[in-house]
Design a protein around this motif. Structure first.
Motif, PDB file in Angstrom:
ATOM      1  N   GLU A 286       0.953  -0.993   0.354  1.00 42.36           N
ATOM      2  CA  GLU A 286       0.019  -0.003   0.193  1.00 42.36           C
ATOM      3  C   GLU A 286       1.089   1.259  -0.169  1.00 42.36           C
TER       4      GLU A 286
ATOM      5  N   LYS B 276       1.017   5.361   0.290  1.00 42.02           N
ATOM      6  CA  LYS B 276       0.013   6.595   0.679  1.00 42.02           C
ATOM      7  C   LYS B 276       0.380   7.902   0.410  1.00 42.02           C
ATOM      8  N   ASN B 277      -0.029   8.628  -0.521  1.00 39.85           N
ATOM      9  CA  ASN B 277       0.132   9.665  -0.666  1.00 39.85           C
ATOM     10  C   ASN B 277      -0.658  11.168   0.299  1.00 39.85           C
ATOM     11  N   TYR B 278       0.105  12.552   0.921  1.00 34.74           N
ATOM     12  CA  TYR B 278      -0.705  13.260   1.313  1.00 34.74           C
ATOM     13  C   TYR B 278      -0.131  14.158   0.717  1.00 34.74           C
TER      14      TYR B 278
ATOM     15  N   ASP C 100      -5.472  12.916   8.697  1.00 39.03           N
ATOM     16  CA  ASP C 100      -3.603  12.202   8.864  1.00 39.03           C
ATOM     17  C   ASP C 100      -2.787  13.844   9.011  1.00 39.03           C
TER      18      ASP C 100
ATOM     19  N   ASP D 186       5.052  10.560   1.929  1.00 43.89           N
ATOM     20  CA  ASP D 186       4.128   9.841   1.467  1.00 43.89           C
ATOM     21  C   ASP D 186       4.050   8.523   1.955  1.00 43.89           C
TER      22      ASP D 186
ATOM     23  N   ASN E   8       4.594   4.438   2.811  1.00 42.62           N
ATOM     24  CA  ASN E   8       4.399   2.756   1.970  1.00 42.62           C
ATOM     25  C   ASN E   8       4.918   1.567   3.378  1.00 42.62           C
TER      26      ASN E   8
END
Length: 191
Positions: free
Chosen positions: A20, A22-24, A37, A63, A65
């Motif tokens: 997984e 996730k980019n914020y 977040d 990010d 990961n």
């Protein structure tokens, strides 16, 4: 026959171990600060030798990961774009970018966990390698895992010394900045 068993094992590994990422990205300090977040740092400065105030900064581009195997997160890495740190004070940010973090030379701050995280409610301590500029140090993080509806929410806290990472003292003539900085974060993980 051996080839087929290897293929089946590989397929099962892919199915049960999910990577997984996730980019914020946030447009502003306020958007990052108000997000559920977040990645934040916090410290204090003392002005004129007796007035102490706290300040904080948020990462607006980072990010997260990891590999997920059921309720176990492993190979966790957080990569922060150093030019995205925002303290809501443009003159402080400019000094942070140019002389403190040297963002052109060191565009990322990276944390890699040494431990797996099990998605069970409770508090756990993990360790990992934090790289700031050219220095990498082992740090400890206190994690709190909470179940929230159909997801888990992980809150983390660590304290670092800027001196330990050879980060120049950000103090100015009228304000001395504390060396200790708290790093906190929150991240949602779907069930």
């Amino acid at each position: 026959m051996k080839v087929w068993s290897n293929v089946i094992c590989l397929v099962l590994l892919i199915i049960f171990s999910k990577v997984e990422a996730k980019n914020y990205k946030f447009e502003s300090y306020d958007q990052a600060r108000n997000s559920h977040d977040y990645v934040m740092f916090e410290s204090e400065s003392t002005k004129l030798g007796f007035i102490t105030t706290s300040y904080d900064g948020y990462a607006k581009d980072y990010d997260v990961n990891f590999k997920r195997d059921g309720d176990v997160l492993k190979d966790i890495e957080v990569r922060i774009n150093t030019s995205s740190f925002d303290t809501d004070n443009s003159s402080r940010d400019e000094k942070m970018y140019e002389s403190i973090l040297e963002i052109k030379k060191f565009p990322h701050m990276i944390f890699k966990s040494n431990n797996k995280v099990i998605l069970n409610e409770g508090v756990v301590e993990i360790s990992g390698e934090l790289r700031i500029k050219e220095v990498e140090k082992n740090i400890k993080l206190k994690l709190t895992v909470e179940k929230k509806g159909a997801s888990f929410y992980i809150k983390g806290l660590a304290a670092i010394s800027l001196k330990d990472f050879n980060v120049p003292d950000p103090s100015i003539a009228i304000a001395s900045v504390r060396d200790r900085h708290e790093l906190t974060f929150g991240i949602s993980i779907n069930e």
